[in-house]
Design a protein around this motif. Structure first.
Motif, PDB file in Angstrom:
ATOM      1  N   SER A  18       0.908  -1.067  -0.319  1.00 36.77           N
ATOM      2  CA  SER A  18      -0.054  -0.157   0.045  1.00 36.77           C
ATOM      3  C   SER A  18       0.809   1.279  -0.220  1.00 36.77           C
ATOM      4  O   SER A  18       2.116   1.191   0.584  1.00 36.77           O
ATOM      5  N   ALA A  19       0.448   2.423  -0.630  1.00 36.58           N
ATOM      6  CA  ALA A  19       1.175   3.608  -0.836  1.00 36.58           C
ATOM      7  C   ALA A  19      -0.118   4.506  -0.373  1.00 36.58           C
ATOM      8  O   ALA A  19      -1.024   4.495  -0.922  1.00 36.58           O
ATOM      9  N   TYR A  20       0.388   5.644   0.408  1.00 38.76           N
ATOM     10  CA  TYR A  20      -0.568   6.679   1.221  1.00 38.76           C
ATOM     11  C   TYR A  20      -0.029   8.011   0.652  1.00 38.76           C
ATOM     12  O   TYR A  20       1.346   8.375   0.715  1.00 38.76           O
ATOM     13  N   ALA A  21      -0.970   8.892   0.407  1.00 46.31           N
ATOM     14  CA  ALA A  21      -0.648  10.432   0.795  1.00 46.31           C
ATOM     15  C   ALA A  21      -1.700  10.965   1.497  1.00 46.31           C
ATOM     16  O   ALA A  21      -3.053  10.595   1.430  1.00 46.31           O
ATOM     17  N   TYR A  22      -1.342  11.825   2.570  1.00 47.16           N
ATOM     18  CA  TYR A  22      -2.272  12.296   3.383  1.00 47.16           C
ATOM     19  C   TYR A  22      -2.218  13.597   3.837  1.00 47.16           C
ATOM     20  O   TYR A  22      -0.881  14.174   3.865  1.00 47.16           O
TER      21      TYR A  22
ATOM     22  N   ASN B 260      -8.213   9.947  12.862  1.00 50.73           N
ATOM     23  CA  ASN B 260      -6.921   9.305  13.182  1.00 50.73           C
ATOM     24  C   ASN B 260      -6.172   9.847  14.415  1.00 50.73           C
ATOM     25  O   ASN B 260      -5.440   9.243  15.238  1.00 50.73           O
ATOM     26  N   TYR B 261      -6.160  11.116  14.519  1.00 49.22           N
ATOM     27  CA  TYR B 261      -5.726  11.816  15.680  1.00 49.22           C
ATOM     28  C   TYR B 261      -4.200  11.381  15.904  1.00 49.22           C
ATOM     29  O   TYR B 261      -3.731  11.038  17.187  1.00 49.22           O
ATOM     30  N   SER B 262      -3.401  11.297  15.050  1.00 42.98           N
ATOM     31  CA  SER B 262      -2.148  10.800  15.053  1.00 42.98           C
ATOM     32  C   SER B 262      -1.178  11.851  15.680  1.00 42.98           C
ATOM     33  O   SER B 262      -1.276  13.105  15.574  1.00 42.98           O
ATOM     34  N   THR B 263      -0.237  11.536  16.726  1.00 41.47           N
ATOM     35  CA  THR B 263       0.832  12.261  17.424  1.00 41.47           C
ATOM     36  C   THR B 263       2.072  12.333  16.799  1.00 41.47           C
ATOM     37  O   THR B 263       2.940  12.596  17.167  1.00 41.47           O
ATOM     38  N   THR B 264       1.964  11.218  15.648  1.00 39.70           N
ATOM     39  CA  THR B 264       3.563  11.266  15.053  1.00 39.70           C
ATOM     40  C   THR B 264       3.550  11.886  13.525  1.00 39.70           C
ATOM     41  O   THR B 264       4.782  11.745  13.218  1.00 39.70           O
ATOM     42  N   ALA B 265       2.488  12.195  13.019  1.00 40.44           N
ATOM     43  CA  ALA B 265       2.699  12.733  11.791  1.00 40.44           C
ATOM     44  C   ALA B 265       1.558  13.541  11.442  1.00 40.44           C
ATOM     45  O   ALA B 265       0.335  13.603  12.025  1.00 40.44           O
ATOM     46  N   ASP B 266       1.317  14.491  10.418  1.00 40.59           N
ATOM     47  CA  ASP B 266       0.253  15.507  10.178  1.00 40.59           C
ATOM     48  C   ASP B 266       0.137  15.328   8.631  1.00 40.59           C
ATOM     49  O   ASP B 266      -0.900  14.788   8.067  1.00 40.59           O
ATOM     50  N   ASN B 267       1.162  15.867   7.791  1.00 37.72           N
ATOM     51  CA  ASN B 267       0.886  15.651   6.301  1.00 37.72           C
ATOM     52  C   ASN B 267       2.103  14.933   5.588  1.00 37.72           C
ATOM     53  O   ASN B 267       3.207  14.918   6.218  1.00 37.72           O
TER      54      ASN B 267
ATOM     55  N   SER C  21       1.209   6.226  12.338  1.00 35.95           N
ATOM     56  CA  SER C  21       1.655   7.063  11.124  1.00 35.95           C
ATOM     57  C   SER C  21       0.899   6.686   9.886  1.00 35.95           C
ATOM     58  O   SER C  21       1.329   7.193   9.012  1.00 35.95           O
ATOM     59  N   VAL C  22      -0.060   5.882   9.908  1.00 34.79           N
ATOM     60  CA  VAL C  22      -0.575   5.300   8.708  1.00 34.79           C
ATOM     61  C   VAL C  22      -2.109   5.785   8.847  1.00 34.79           C
ATOM     62  O   VAL C  22      -2.653   5.263   9.911  1.00 34.79           O
ATOM     63  N   PRO C  23      -2.519   6.371   7.712  1.00 25.99           N
ATOM     64  CA  PRO C  23      -4.115   6.767   7.900  1.00 25.99           C
ATOM     65  C   PRO C  23      -4.762   5.598   7.860  1.00 25.99           C
ATOM     66  O   PRO C  23      -4.677   4.510   7.315  1.00 25.99           O
ATOM     67  N   ASN C  24      -5.942   5.393   8.518  1.00 20.63           N
ATOM     68  CA  ASN C  24      -6.957   4.394   8.852  1.00 20.63           C
ATOM     69  C   ASN C  24      -8.399   4.874   8.244  1.00 20.63           C
ATOM     70  O   ASN C  24      -8.877   5.780   9.044  1.00 20.63           O
ATOM     71  N   GLU C  25      -8.742   4.356   7.258  1.00 16.43           N
ATOM     72  CA  GLU C  25     -10.131   4.625   6.713  1.00 16.43           C
ATOM     73  C   GLU C  25     -11.049   3.269   6.854  1.00 16.43           C
ATOM     74  O   GLU C  25     -12.255   3.510   6.656  1.00 16.43           O
TER      75      GLU C  25
END
Length: 703
Positions: free
Chosen positions: A408-412, A420-427, A474-478
């Motif tokens: 899988s490859a992601y852009a976010y 997601n409320y991630s604390t390790t990444a934003d964009n 750090s991986v988006p979760n949809e």
């Protein structure tokens, strides 16, 4: 009523046992099993007289007039003239379409298209088998009636509707389509009612048959405590598909905590065949508010979806779909800026033929772009390769080799925002890869139990291995937010329903299944299992999911079906440490041969972090249905033990036979709007409906 007229320019032809012809008067007299016909209309009688000079035909004795559409008119005597277009009938009885039955003292036909009947009785009910002379369930008795065969309408004057021979309704004028009528324009039976929000109301639908392929239903509603509402339903069929849409617009006056202002809704769908492999379609649904739908009785929906798609099928080996999706939340607490829209969503899979070893190779790809006005936006491209090879050993054991690879490859953007409320990444961008391989062994031990059937004990062990994946914050979760650990996914390679979260490491899954199959078709089955992870790594699982520890919770299933009509089923999850209940779903179904069906259930689920509001569900439910001849009864109730209040209560009773429908329904919903701590509008409904088949029905609704 009798069908449409046939062509009248054909000669009269007849057969009989005896025929006399008076040449001087040009009079033909036929006796004995006379059958005369003109076109598709047939006349049968004991005696038939035809005057060739005047064109007048007279039939007497057991007269039957069979119309082109198969309907049959009986009479004591019939006089027909003007090429059978005009006539007078005495002692008329008729067997019509849709089981319609008519009787009249006399009738006159004019121009081949109008029937005027005197002292007429009509019903679509079968006569009582024990007493054929007893009054039917219902019948319409009128002084006169007119059948317009061109318009396919029946009009009564001075009409009384009788139930069981007792007159209960009188009207100076009554009109309805004839039983043989195709779809046609006209007013439908009205619905009356009273609600807290509308006051008294009446709905008078009008059906417009635009042409043979499309129609429109107008549903104007007038209420005493609110402005009028207009609903519309449109349908159209094509050679390659169909479309259907319903909508409305109205105005809420703000009573009983409902919003004030104009409102409306539209629900629509379409499906189209492109060729032998591809089809396309759409669904578009929108509403101004959930309160509007509830108040005007257009359904109770919390979430509406819109999508457009095209998909292709190639046998059982390949499938592809491309679609776009959007959603609308209707609750006052919903923040639609956080609800995603998806464009595009692309999925395709292909399965190869079995190889020389007996294994099957599959490949698929699932790619999407998710956007939110507020919150995380994600674009993903993913591919999954899988291989499955079953093998049997000499002892009868089933060994299955399975492998699965995910790329899988992601852009976010805004990964730190919802959901997601991630604390390790934003964009940013990220790629993930995972491979899982498993060796699954199961051995069914079968023992005959003589006249008591046979028994099966089946141990199952699976070893799954793969690299560690960590918590993946750090991986988006949809597509993997919703997770529930049960016996259904105990042996899955990746136990998440989607691919944005990947299970890693090495684990051992194990279960023991036992079953006793009875000769009468019944069975007793039980399954218990769990999973153990070699690494002390919680991975991407949330707390209280059942698999966040090295040793998972226990999962189980139990089923008892002692006879074909009774079944007990239970599924549960229990804590590894002390066996406390983490999830429990119990149900019982009894289907008796007398037409009685009883169901009961219990559900316990802990608060799930992916649900808003996150709360424990602890509910019991019970329901039953009963069919006694033409009568049917039903009731259902659900009670929330955690909140100590009912959730919903429904009850229904009805009678239906070939000609009559009587129905009553009651529904009480105790769902609350958390923003106002009050019941939703239209949370209580009482419905009565009476239907006279081939004529129409009338309903009364109180909310």
């Amino acid at each position: 009523m009798p069908g449409a007229p046939v062509a009248q320019d054909q000669p009269v032809t007849f057969t009989a046992e005896e025929v006399e012809y008076d040449q001087n008067r040009a009079l033909v007299v036929a006796r004995g099993r006379v059958e005369a016909w003109q076109g598709n209309r047939v006349l049968r009688a004991d005696e038939f007289t035809y005057d060739r000079n005047t064109g007048v035909a007279t039939a007497r004795g057991n007269v039957q007039l069979i119309e082109a559409d198969g309907q049959v008119i009986f009479a004591d005597s019939v006089e027909l003239r003007n090429e059978f277009k005009d006539g007078v009938l005495e002692g008329l009885r008729g067997l019509l379409a849709q089981n319609g039955r008519v009787a009249a003292a006399g009738a006159r036909r004019t121009g081949g298209t109008f029937f005027d009947l005197s002292r007429v009785v009509y019903s679509s009910c079968q006569p009582c088998q024990e007493d054929p002379l007893a009054p039917p369930v219902w019948q319409v008795r009128a002084r006169t009636a007119t059948l317009d065969q061109t318009a396919r309408q029946v009009r009564y004057r001075d009409a009384t509707v009788e139930f069981g021979g007792v007159p209960l309704l009188w009207t100076p004028y009554l009109q309805h389509p004839s039983a043989s009528a195709p779809r046609q324009s006209g007013f439908l039976s009205p619905t009356f009612g009273i609600t807290d929000y509308l006051g008294g109301f009446v709905e008078t639908p009008y059906y417009w048959a635009i042409d043979e392929s499309q129609d429109l239903l107008l549903r104007p509603m007038i209420a005493t405590s609110n402005l009028p509402n207009l609903g519309l339903e449109y349908r159209r069929r094509f050679n390659f598909g169909e479309v259907a849409a319903e909508g409305s617009f109205g105005y809420l006056n703000g009573r009983e905590n409902t919003p004030e202002g104009a409102g409306g809704h539209i629900f629509s769908r379409g499906n189209f065949a492109i060729d032998e492999n591809w089809r396309a379609g759409f669904n578009y649904n929108w509403a101004s508010s959930e309160d509007y739908l509830r108040v005007y009785r257009y359904g109770s929906r919390r979430l509406l979806d819109q999508n457009a798609f095209t998909e292709g099928f190639w046998g059982s080996n390949a499938y592809a779909r491309i679609d776009g999706r959007a959603y609308q939340g209707l609750r006052s607490t919903d923040n639609n800026s956080l609800i995603p829209y998806v464009l595009p969503n692309i999925y395709a899979d292909w399965q190869a033929q079995r190889d020389s070893l007996g294994g099957t190779f599959t490949i698929d790809t699932w790619n999407f772009a998710v956007f939110r006005d507020q919150g995380t936006s994600t674009q993903r491209a993913s591919t999954r390769l899988a291989y499955n090879l079953p093998m049997y050993d000499h002892a009868g054991g089933l060994w299955t080799v399975r492998a699965q690879s995910d790329l899988s490859a992601y852009a976010y953007n805004d990964l730190a925002a919802a959901p997601n409320y991630s604390t390790t990444a934003d964009n940013g961008t990220i790629g993930t890869a995972n491979i899982r391989a498993a060796l699954d062994w199961r051995m069914p031990f079968v023992r005959p139990a003589g006249e008591y059937g046979h028994q099966v004990i089946e141990p199952r062990i699976q070893v799954v291995a793969g690299p560690l994946t960590g918590n993946q914050s750090s991986v988006p979760n949809e597509d993997s937010i919703d997770f529930e650990f049960t016996d259904a996914n105990l042996f899955q390679l990746n136990r998440f329903v989607g691919r944005d979260r990947q299970e890693g490491g090495t684990r051992i899954d194990y279960a023991l299944r036992g079953a006793w199959y009875f000769p009468n078709g019944g069975m007793l089955e039980g399954l218990a299992g769990a999973s153990y992870r070699i690494q002390n790594d919680g991975g991407p699982f949330y707390a209280n999911s059942g698999v966040e520890n090295r040793a998972s919770d226990y999962v189980g299933r139990a089923r008892l079906r002692p006879v074909s009509w009774l079944e007990f089923l239970g599924r549960g999850r229990f804590a590894q440490e002390d066996g406390s209940v983490r999830f429990l779903d119990l149900s019982t179904t009894a289907s008796l041969g007398t037409g009685t069906s009883v169901t009961a259930g219990y559900l316990y689920t802990p608060a799930m972090p992916f649900l808003d509001p996150a709360q424990t569900r602890n509910e019991v439910a019970v329901g039953f249905t009963q069919q006694i001849g033409h009568w049917r009864f039903g009731a259902f109730a659900r009670y929330d033990i955690e909140l100590n209040r009912p959730v919903v209560v429904t009850a229904s009773a009805g009678y239906e036979d070939e000609c009559f429908l009587l129905e009553a329904r009651f529904l009480k919903s105790f769902a609350e709007d958390t923003s106002t701590n009050s019941l939703y509008p239209a949370s209580t409904m009482l419905l009565f409906r009476i239907g006279l088949k081939t004529i129409g029905d009338v309903g009364f609704r109180a909310i």
